[in-house]
Design an enzyme around this catalytic site. Structure first.
Site, short mmCIF file in Angstrom:
data_model
loop_
_atom_site.label_atom_id
_atom_site.label_comp_id
_atom_site.label_asym_id
_atom_site.label_seq_id
_atom_site.Cartn_x
_atom_site.Cartn_y
_atom_site.Cartn_z
N GLU A 16 -7.24 4.91 7.29
CA GLU A 16 -6.91 6.18 7.18
C GLU A 16 -8.00 6.91 6.54
OE1 GLU A 16 -3.25 5.36 5.35
OE2 GLU A 16 -2.40 4.85 7.41
N SER A 73 2.91 -2.04 10.59
CA SER A 73 4.53 -2.06 10.66
C SER A 73 5.09 -3.44 10.46
CB SER A 73 4.77 -1.69 12.14
OG SER A 73 4.28 -0.30 12.50
N LYS A 121 -0.09 4.08 -0.20
CA LYS A 121 -0.60 5.46 0.46
C LYS A 121 -0.39 6.51 -0.59
CE LYS A 121 -0.31 3.10 4.82
NZ LYS A 121 -0.40 3.50 6.18
N HIS A 129 -9.80 0.94 4.72
CA HIS A 129 -8.76 1.34 5.29
C HIS A 129 -8.73 2.36 6.36
CE1 HIS A 129 -4.61 2.52 6.26
NE2 HIS A 129 -4.16 1.54 5.49
N GLU A 178 -5.67 -4.85 10.55
CA GLU A 178 -4.92 -3.70 10.68
C GLU A 178 -5.17 -3.11 12.07
OE1 GLU A 178 -2.78 -2.90 6.70
OE2 GLU A 178 -4.43 -1.37 7.07
N ASN A 185 0.67 -1.17 0.12
CA ASN A 185 -0.08 -0.05 -0.03
C ASN A 185 0.90 1.25 0.33
OD1 ASN A 185 -1.73 2.06 0.42
ND2 ASN A 185 -2.41 1.30 2.48
N GLY A 205 2.28 2.35 11.16
CA GLY A 205 3.39 3.47 10.88
C GLY A 205 4.24 3.32 12.01
P1 13P Z 1 2.65 0.47 7.81
O1 13P Z 1 3.14 -0.58 7.33
O2 13P Z 1 3.42 1.78 7.51
O3 13P Z 1 2.47 0.62 9.29
O4 13P Z 1 1.20 0.69 7.13
C1 13P Z 1 0.17 -0.45 7.33
C2 13P Z 1 -0.73 -0.07 6.42
O5 13P Z 1 -1.75 1.03 6.69
C3 13P Z 1 -1.14 -0.88 5.12
O6 13P Z 1 -2.25 -0.66 4.61
#
Ligand code: 13P
Length: 250
Positions: A94, A210, A11, A92, A162, A9, A168
């Site tokens: 976010e 992470s 992002k 997600h 997740e 991902n 993050g």
């Molecule tokens: P990180 O691997 O940066 O923690 O992000 C995970 C994530 O949100 C994948 O969709």
């Protein structure tokens, strides 16, 4: 046993087309290693064509559940399909943080299924909880996000656990494999209660939060069929490191 599923991902990265090209170029040097996995990359929309023409399969980070029309700022499902999008990350955290509800997610899940795109539905509690209260939260989130999905169709869905508190961060702050195992078992039980055991067993559950070269081997023991990788997928060395750690016991 089916291949390990790896979803990058991206992002809202990388910052420019040359950087996205350079990242894919580096990753493609390890094409043979990645071919041990089913690799999807979910880039921001401007890099979709680039990923579509790469060795990886294309995923989207969301989808807009209404047909083409006067909807400024959206990308239609038809467009996603025309680029060869195979998987859509839906719900997600976010996007949920921007106001998306599980009800919205359920509509998107059904839109993806209708279009022949595999929904990768993300669920996860916001804060770390040692009392087990997150199980109830997860049950409700799964149930609401899959409202209206049939038994037959649920087999076509992937779920990603997740936990928001683990996104993050660095490998050391992540969930431990025992907790992950318990949670994936619980999620399968929820699916089984909703759709029956046989359908529930066919749903691939991934983990995200992470994932790094340092912790991926441990996390793989947590009852998951793959990983949803954020920041570590934006650096060729660490993304390749994740696959090496899994297959070469590094
Ligand atoms: P990180 O691997 O940066 O923690 O992000 C995970 C994530 O949100 C994948 O969709």
């Amino acid at each position: 046993m089916s291949k390990l599923i790896l979803v990058a991902n991206w992002k809202n990265y990388p910052n420019s087309l040359p950087e996205a090209k350079a990242l894919l170029k580096e990753l493609s040097k390890k094409k043979a290693l990645f071919s041990k996995t089913t690799l999807f990359i979910a880039p921001p929309a401007p890099y979709m064509e680039l990923v579509a023409n790469s060795f990886a399969k294309l995923a989207s980070q969301d989808l807009f559940p209404t047909e083409k029309g006067a909807h400024t700022g959206t990308v239609s499902v038809e467009m996603l399909k025309s680029f060869g999008t195979k998987v859509a990350i839906l719900g997600h955290s976010e996007r949920r943080a921007l106001g998306e509800s599980s009800r919205d997610v359920a509509v998107k899940v059904k839109t993806a299924l209708k279009a022949g795109i595999t929904p990768l539905v993300c669920v996860g509690e916001l804060v770390k909880d040692a009392e087990g209260e997150h199980f109830e939260f997860l049950r409700e989130e799964i149930k609401a996000s899959l409202t209206g999905v049939s038994k037959k169709d649920v087999e076509k869905i992937m779920l990603a656990y997740e936990p928001v508190w683990a996104i993050g961060k660095s490998a050391k702050d992540v969930i431990n494999p025992g907790e992950l195992s318990q949670t994936t078992l619980f999620m399968r039980k929820v699916l089984s209660d909703l759709f029956g055991r046989s359908a529930a067993e066919k749903v691939s559950i991934l983990y995200g939060g992470s994932v790094e070269p340092k912790n991926v081997s441990d996390l793989m023991t947590g009852g998951v069929r793959g990983m949803l990788v954020g920041h570590a997928s934006l650096n060729a060395k660490s993304f390749v490191g994740i696959v090496e750690a899994i297959f070469e016991n590094k």
